[in-house]
Design a protein around this motif. Sequence first.
Motif, PDB file in Angstrom:
ATOM      1  N   GLU A  73       1.030  -1.091  -0.072  1.00 45.50           N
ATOM      2  CA  GLU A  73      -0.295   0.033   0.015  1.00 45.50           C
ATOM      3  C   GLU A  73       0.877   1.208   0.002  1.00 45.50           C
ATOM      4  O   GLU A  73       0.539   2.088  -0.758  1.00 45.50           O
ATOM      5  CB  GLU A  73      -0.909   0.025   1.266  1.00 45.50           C
ATOM      6  N   VAL A 125       0.876   4.182  -2.718  1.00 51.64           N
ATOM      7  CA  VAL A 125       0.626   5.758  -2.651  1.00 51.64           C
ATOM      8  C   VAL A 125       1.764   6.720  -2.930  1.00 51.64           C
ATOM      9  O   VAL A 125       1.677   7.506  -3.502  1.00 51.64           O
ATOM     10  CB  VAL A 125       0.307   5.928  -0.957  1.00 51.64           C
ATOM     11  N   LYS A 169       1.904   7.177  -6.735  1.00 54.83           N
ATOM     12  CA  LYS A 169       0.806   8.343  -7.134  1.00 54.83           C
ATOM     13  C   LYS A 169       1.522   9.529  -6.773  1.00 54.83           C
ATOM     14  O   LYS A 169       1.701  10.633  -7.545  1.00 54.83           O
ATOM     15  CB  LYS A 169      -0.454   8.062  -6.729  1.00 54.83           C
ATOM     16  N   GLY A 220      -5.244  15.115   2.347  1.00 54.95           N
ATOM     17  CA  GLY A 220      -5.391  13.880   1.750  1.00 54.95           C
ATOM     18  C   GLY A 220      -6.961  13.649   1.380  1.00 54.95           C
ATOM     19  O   GLY A 220      -7.721  14.482   1.117  1.00 54.95           O
ATOM     20  N   VAL A 274      -2.767  14.237  -0.962  1.00 50.45           N
ATOM     21  CA  VAL A 274      -2.314  12.794  -1.146  1.00 50.45           C
ATOM     22  C   VAL A 274      -3.551  11.957  -1.438  1.00 50.45           C
ATOM     23  O   VAL A 274      -4.399  11.896  -0.590  1.00 50.45           O
ATOM     24  CB  VAL A 274      -1.505  12.362   0.187  1.00 50.45           C
ATOM     25  N   ASP A 275      -3.116  11.343  -2.670  1.00 56.26           N
ATOM     26  CA  ASP A 275      -4.464  10.356  -3.174  1.00 56.26           C
ATOM     27  C   ASP A 275      -4.590   9.131  -2.259  1.00 56.26           C
ATOM     28  O   ASP A 275      -4.067   7.942  -2.653  1.00 56.26           O
ATOM     29  CB  ASP A 275      -4.202   9.993  -4.468  1.00 56.26           C
ATOM     30  N   SER A 276      -4.993   9.095  -0.838  1.00 54.53           N
ATOM     31  CA  SER A 276      -5.417   8.025  -0.173  1.00 54.53           C
ATOM     32  C   SER A 276      -6.298   8.507   0.816  1.00 54.53           C
ATOM     33  O   SER A 276      -6.880   9.597   1.075  1.00 54.53           O
ATOM     34  CB  SER A 276      -4.271   7.618   0.670  1.00 54.53           C
ATOM     35  N   ARG A 319      -0.877   6.558   5.787  1.00 52.91           N
ATOM     36  CA  ARG A 319      -0.324   6.705   4.349  1.00 52.91           C
ATOM     37  C   ARG A 319      -0.287   8.114   4.072  1.00 52.91           C
ATOM     38  O   ARG A 319       0.907   8.534   3.555  1.00 52.91           O
ATOM     39  CB  ARG A 319      -1.014   5.992   3.428  1.00 52.91           C
TER      40      ARG A 319
END
Length: 197
Positions: free
Chosen positions: A11, A15, A18, A144, A160-162, A167
């Motif tokens: 994971e 992350v 990306k 995020g 942040v793409d999560s 993360r």
Amino acid sequence: MESFVDSVFEEMKDVLSKFVAESKHFLIAAAQEIANCFMEEGKVLIFGNGGSAADAQHIAAEFINRFKIERPSLPAIALTTDTSVLTSISNDYDFDQVFLKQVMALADEKDVVWGISTSGNSPNVINALRFAANNGIKTIGFSGKDGGMMKGLCDLLLVVDSDNTPRIQEMHIAAGHIICELVDEIMFGRFSDMLEM
């Protein structure tokens, strides 16, 4: 348990992949904004809650002390450290105002106000960013998920793409370190020609 650890690392890699693809322009623009702020004798005010409070303190320390090269101290303040200020505002008014009142007292148009919220919706972070945005003070945000309410309030926003808070936090501190190193190099090193005069 080993498979669980492997899944966490997988994971993290997803992350990070990306993040690397999507964050470069933000990191460069944020570092240039902060370097220009310091050159204009402004300061950076950084704040967030919980782990983001720790990140604010961590980043402020990197500017004030040093990051990787010997250079003058740079004026950065974490708005998360003064227990008398934090508790008096929380007690007399509301915890949603703990960063707002500090930004109102300390920030001016030469400064950068930097809010950190993994959801993008922390009310005390939003209130401080909104005041800065409405008063001509440059704003940087770390968020995020989908960016939340920070999207309309930050001149520069890293999302942040999560949906996983740990993360997001890992990418936030990585971004903070990259910005610190870029600021050093812009002001004192190999990228000094990038300063706006």
